[in-house]
Design an enzyme around this catalytic site. Structure first.
Site, PDB file in Angstrom:
ATOM      1  CB  CYS A 120      -0.205  -3.247 -10.992  1.00 51.69           C
ATOM      2  SG  CYS A 120       1.291  -3.026 -11.953  1.00 51.69           S
ATOM      3  CB  CYS A 121       0.626  -0.846  -6.284  1.00 50.06           C
ATOM      4  SG  CYS A 121       0.767   0.688  -7.212  1.00 50.06           S
ATOM      5  CB  CYS A 203       5.342   3.150 -12.404  1.00 53.38           C
ATOM      6  SG  CYS A 203       5.959   2.060 -11.126  1.00 53.38           S
ATOM      7  CB  CYS A 206       0.883   4.960 -12.630  1.00 54.82           C
ATOM      8  SG  CYS A 206       0.393   3.282 -13.046  1.00 54.82           S
ATOM      9  CB  CYS A 229       2.058   2.806  -4.463  1.00 50.53           C
ATOM     10  SG  CYS A 229       3.272   3.365  -3.254  1.00 50.53           S
TER      11      CYS A 229
END
Ligand code: SF4
Length: 233
Positions: A120-121, A203, A206, A229
Site C-alpha cells: 500500500c505504501c 494516513c 495507520c 513507509c
C-alpha cells in the site's frame, strides 16, 4: 561526462556538504541547498507541521513544497495543507497516486493497508514521490534524529541512492523542544491532531494516538512490525 560520473560527483558533493554543514544552522543548510540547486530543489512536507516549509520560505520565498496526498489522510492534514498554501510564501504542489482508493480497492481488495501495508505504501507513497521528484536534483525533509532509532543517523545533507538525488534534512539535529520553540516563536502552522494525542501524523488507517512516554513514531503502523513507509529507507 557519463550519467554515472555526474551522479558520482553529486554524491560526493552531498557527502562533503553533510560533513561541512553538520553543525550549521537549519537556515544555513537550506541556503546551501537553494544556492546549489536553485529551482531544482524542493521541500517535502507531510503537513504534520510547516516548520521546514517555513524555514525554507524565509530563505527562498516561493519555494516548491511537495505534499503527497495518499487519499487516506485525516481531514486535519488536508486542512493544514490548505492553510499553508493560503498563508505562506511557498508553492504547494500536491502529488497523488496513480489510482484512487476506490480503484486500488477494486484491483487489490479493500483495506490493503491492513493486509499488506508495504505494498500500500509503495503504491500510494513511494511511487508517486519517485515520479514527483524527477524534476528536482535535491529534496528536503523534516526528518529528525530524535524521532526514532531508525532516524538516529540522519545526515543534514546526504545522498539518496535510491532516487539518485541529494537529500537535505535541515532540522536533523533538532529536538522536539527545538521544534516547539520555533513553532511558538514564529507562529508556524501545525496539524491540529498534534494537540489531540498524536505525536506523528500519517494516513488515518495507520496512525493512532501515543501514550505518555512512547516514542513519537510509536503510533504509526502500531502492532504491524513496520516503522517506516519506505520513503526514507
Ligand atoms: Fe497505505 Fe497506511 Fe501506507 Fe498510507 S500509511 S499508504 S494507508 S499502508
Amino acid at each position: 561526462m557519463t550519467t554515472t560520473q555526474v551522479h558520482g560527483n553529486v554524491k560526493e558533493l552531498a557527502e562533503r556538504a553533510g560533513r561541512d554543514l553538520e553543525h550549521a544552522s537549519a537556515p544555513d543548510v537550506l541556503r546551501w541547498a537553494v544556492e546549489t540547486f536553485g529551482k531544482k530543489f524542493c521541500v517535502t512536507s507531510s503537513m504534520e507541521d510547516a516548520v521546514v516549509a517555513h524555514l525554507a520560505s524565509r530563505v527562498a520565498p516561493g519555494v516548491d513544497v511537495v505534499f503527497l496526498d495518499t487519499g487516506y489522510h485525516f481531514e486535519e492534514t488536508i486542512g493544514t495543507r490548505d492553510a499553508v498554501e493560503a498563508v505562506m510564501d511557498v508553492n504547494v504542489i500536491t502529488l497523488t497516486p496513480r489510482q484512487s482508493v476506490a480503484e486500488q480497492d477494486a484491483e487489490y481488495g479493500p483495506k490493503l493497508h491492513d493486509r499488506d501495508p508495504d505494498l500500500c505504501c509503495a503504491l500510494r507513497k513511494v511511487k508517486p514521490l519517485q515520479q514527483g521528484l524527477t524534476s528536482y536534483e535535491a529534496w528536503a525533509t523534516g526528518l529528525r534524529r530524535d524521532e526514532s532509532p531508525t532516524r538516529a543517523n540522519t545526515p543534514v545533507v546526504g545522498w539518496d541512492a535510491r532516487r539518485q538525488k541529494v537529500k537535505v534534512s535541515p532540522i536533523a539535529r533538532w529536538t522536539q523542544a527545538d521544534v516547539d520553540a520555533y513553532v511558538a516563536e514564529h507562529g508556524v502552522l501545525t496539524n491540529p491532531l498534534l494537540m489531540d494525542g498524536y505525536a506523528s501524523v500519517g494516513c488515518a488507517p495507520c496512525t493512532r494516538r501515543v501514550a505518555e512516554g512512547e516514542d513519537a513514531r510509536a503510533g504509526r503502523w502500531a502492532g504491524r512490525g513496520k516503522t517506516e513507509c519506505g520513503l526514507h529507507g
